[in-house]
Design a protein around this motif. Structure first.
Motif, PDB file in Angstrom:
ATOM      1  N   LEU A 100       0.932  -1.442  -0.384  1.00  0.00           N
ATOM      2  CA  LEU A 100       0.053  -0.046  -0.338  1.00  0.00           C
ATOM      3  C   LEU A 100       0.125   1.456   0.225  1.00  0.00           C
ATOM      4  O   LEU A 100       0.949   2.618  -0.324  1.00  0.00           O
ATOM      5  N   GLN A 124       2.193   2.508  -3.474  1.00  0.00           N
ATOM      6  CA  GLN A 124       1.723   2.486  -4.487  1.00  0.00           C
ATOM      7  C   GLN A 124       1.918   2.452  -6.286  1.00  0.00           C
ATOM      8  O   GLN A 124       0.846   3.213  -6.631  1.00  0.00           O
ATOM      9  N   ALA A 127      -2.952  -2.592  -4.765  1.00  0.00           N
ATOM     10  CA  ALA A 127      -3.712  -2.268  -4.195  1.00  0.00           C
ATOM     11  C   ALA A 127      -4.730  -3.586  -4.213  1.00  0.00           C
ATOM     12  O   ALA A 127      -5.272  -4.427  -3.024  1.00  0.00           O
ATOM     13  N   TYR A 153      -4.925  -6.402  -1.011  1.00  0.00           N
ATOM     14  CA  TYR A 153      -5.867  -7.365  -0.575  1.00  0.00           C
ATOM     15  C   TYR A 153      -5.814  -8.110  -0.937  1.00  0.00           C
ATOM     16  O   TYR A 153      -6.207  -9.149   0.274  1.00  0.00           O
ATOM     17  N   ILE A 197     -10.140  -2.353   2.477  1.00  0.00           N
ATOM     18  CA  ILE A 197      -8.482  -2.774   1.175  1.00  0.00           C
ATOM     19  C   ILE A 197      -9.446  -3.519   0.388  1.00  0.00           C
ATOM     20  O   ILE A 197      -9.004  -2.691  -0.583  1.00  0.00           O
ATOM     21  N   GLU A 212     -12.349  -2.343  -1.076  1.00  0.00           N
ATOM     22  CA  GLU A 212     -13.317  -1.322  -1.364  1.00  0.00           C
ATOM     23  C   GLU A 212     -11.906  -0.492  -2.376  1.00  0.00           C
ATOM     24  O   GLU A 212     -12.595   0.059  -3.524  1.00  0.00           O
ATOM     25  N   ARG A 213     -10.583  -0.673  -1.802  1.00  0.00           N
ATOM     26  CA  ARG A 213      -9.552   0.665  -2.276  1.00  0.00           C
ATOM     27  C   ARG A 213      -9.099  -0.397  -4.031  1.00  0.00           C
ATOM     28  O   ARG A 213      -9.124   0.323  -4.809  1.00  0.00           O
ATOM     29  N   ALA A 251     -12.599  -0.199  -6.243  1.00  0.00           N
ATOM     30  CA  ALA A 251     -11.816   1.510  -6.763  1.00  0.00           C
ATOM     31  C   ALA A 251     -10.428   1.728  -7.646  1.00  0.00           C
ATOM     32  O   ALA A 251     -10.582   2.455  -8.668  1.00  0.00           O
ATOM     33  N   ASP A 252      -9.113   1.060  -7.598  1.00  0.00           N
ATOM     34  CA  ASP A 252      -8.318   0.779  -7.851  1.00  0.00           C
ATOM     35  C   ASP A 252      -8.179   0.478  -9.612  1.00  0.00           C
ATOM     36  O   ASP A 252      -8.356   1.000 -10.156  1.00  0.00           O
TER      37      ASP A 252
END
Length: 499
Positions: free
Chosen positions: A98, A101, A106, A110, A145, A147-148, A151-152
């Motif tokens: 994380l 980046q 992501a 996860y 994570i 959800e991230r 989204a990613d």
């Protein structure tokens, strides 16, 4: 190309980072272990960039990736033992991912936290309540994570869509048209793929967290309830309910709620509707967990049109929510006030102003006055916000109360103009054309007499008006005693009353 040799300072990175969780494990310090295993809010702060890059190389093709994974795993097992070592290693690597980046951070993070959570479910079977803070922390981070990651993935899919190609001028040949068709097909396929996989991680993590729910709820470790892992059950359920609302899969919530409702003493659920006590403590679960659970169950009952149950749960959540959390109180009121409004309870303006819900004030005033035109305007003005919140359809149902209050005003005006000798009959009679005139004045200029009759018949059926319609005389005949009963409004707001 051979992997570059690892510097000693970097090689010592895992031991330094793993010292915290190792010490917490020795002391059975659940809160400390939860903090040190955290990927999002670790007390040690960000990893050294060189250490983070070593744990999670920027390129997936780096030759030392396998060596690093094996070394981190070995270091974690050496520091934290064979049971907790793999969990610590995955959490540490996810933390580094994380922090990097990169394009794959992501998704990789996860996968790592899910693997850590599965390992945690197996490890905690032999542990007592000291691991509850770890369960709470890893449950929360797995959802965040996921959800991230979704989204990613959605963001990268959107960027990957080819730009729109303008149509070629007439007469420039078929090649440009063929390229346009191909481009549109590719864009459509990419959009379909993005939509299909938009919530893949969240759907997947739901299955993983349910294992945590089972492990906590079925704990048979012995001792009192407070000394068992059951204490963490309600927190896990609240995280799962958040996922179900996000995915619009509310039907999956009932199997989690049913076993809890079978033991209401655990939820402080023996308060009657009007007797919620702020001072009496919950008997088993932490107060904050009960508040969150009751909030989500109240929302669920609202969507099921079980408004009495919805008000009971949401009222409990509001009464027991911490005074230091005004944002949480506002979130509860965003659902509680529409439910109460549906049941005829109008909030005071002071309450709306206190929690920043001024947008509801004109709507409430329109209901109170029976102002159908203003009600329609305010509902249309705030439609997007109400739809996003999930309360638009509920507020639409409040319209029946606006009709009721408008027709009551017509009756009161008509009654005030009766001659004294006509003012004490057993029944009051109001011509239907007076109701039609009121509706036309409120903007329904094309409403027909049979539509007015239908509205009145519906109000009578719902017991909001006591009387009957004389179709032949085009008259509403009202009872002299309480022709517009207020008790019926609350009863009508319950599913049992045919709402």
């Amino acid at each position: 190309r051979p992997a570059r040799p690892l510097k000693k300072s970097v090689m010592n990175g895992p031991q330094a980072v793993l010292a915290g969780p190792a010490r917490a494990l020795q002391e059975h310090d659940g809160a400390g272990l939860a903090r040190h295993l955290s990927t999002l809010d670790n007390p040690q702060g960000p990893l050294d960039p060189r250490v983070a890059a070593w744990f999670f190389p920027p390129s997936a093709n780096t030759g030392s990736t396998g060596v690093v994974e094996a070394y981190v795993e070995a270091a974690a097992v050496a520091s934290c033992g064979p049971k907790w070592g793999p969990i610590a290693a995955r959490q540490l690597t996810a933390r580094a991912a994380l922090q990097q980046q990169t394009a794959r951070s992501a998704g990789a993070a996860y996968s790592l936290v899910v693997a850590a959570y599965v390992a945690l479910v197996n490890v905690i079977r032999d542990e007592t309540a000291w691991v509850v803070p770890v369960i709470r922390r890893l449950t929360y981070e797995a959802r965040i994570i996921a959800e991230r990651a979704d989204a990613d993935r959605a963001g990268r899919a959107k960027l990957a869509q080819p730009p729109a190609v303008a149509s070629s001028p007439e007469g420039e040949g078929d090649d440009e048209d063929e390229r346009l068709k191909v481009s549109r097909a590719v864009a459509a396929a990419a959009a379909a793929t993005a939509n299909a996989s938009r919530r893949d991680s969240l759907r997947d993590v739901e299955k993983t967290l349910k294992k945590g729910f089972t492990a906590c709820w079925t704990d048979r470790g012995g001792g009192s309830f407070e000394q068992s892992k059951k204490v963490a059950t309600l927190y896990v359920v609240a995280q799962l309910l958040k996922i179900y609302f996000r995915l619009n899969l509310l039907k999956l919530a009932q199997p989690l709620i049913r076993p809890l409702e079978a033991q209401p003493h655990l939820l402080d659920d023996d308060d009657d509707e009007g007797g919620i006590s702020r001072s009496r403590p919950t008997k088993r679960f932490p107060r904050g967990d009960v508040v969150a659970y009751r909030f989500f169950v109240g929302r669920l009952r609202m969507f099921e049109d079980r408004f009495q149950d919805a008000e009971r749960h949401l009222s409990y959540a509001l009464a027991h929510c911490a005074a230091s959390a005004p944002a949480n109180k506002r979130a509860i009121l965003e659902f509680l006030l529409p439910v109460r409004l549906r049941r005829g309870s109008l909030p005071r303006k002071r309450l709306l102003d206190k929690y920043g819900l001024e947008s509801l004030a004109p709507l409430v005033d329109a209901v109170r006055r029976g102002d159908l035109d203003a009600f329609h305007r305010e509902l249309a003005k705030n439609q997007r916000a109400f739809v996003q919140r999930g309360t638009f359809l509920l507020l639409e149902k409040v319209k029946i109360l606006v009709y009721r209050n408008l027709f009551k005003k017509v009756f009161l005006v008509h009654k005030a103009h009766l001659a004294p000798k006509d003012n004490a009959p057993k029944q009051f009679r109001v011509k239907l054309h007076l109701f039609r005139a009121a509706l036309q004045w409120q903007g329904l200029t094309e409403i027909q007499p049979d539509e007015v009759e239908c509205l009145l018949a519906n109000l009578i059926h719902k017991s909001l008006i006591k009387g009957y319609i004389s179709h032949q005389q085009q008259t509403l005949v009202l009872s002299q005693k309480n022709p517009f009963p207020t008790d019926a409004i609350k009863q009508n707001g319950d599913s049992s009353a045919g709402s």
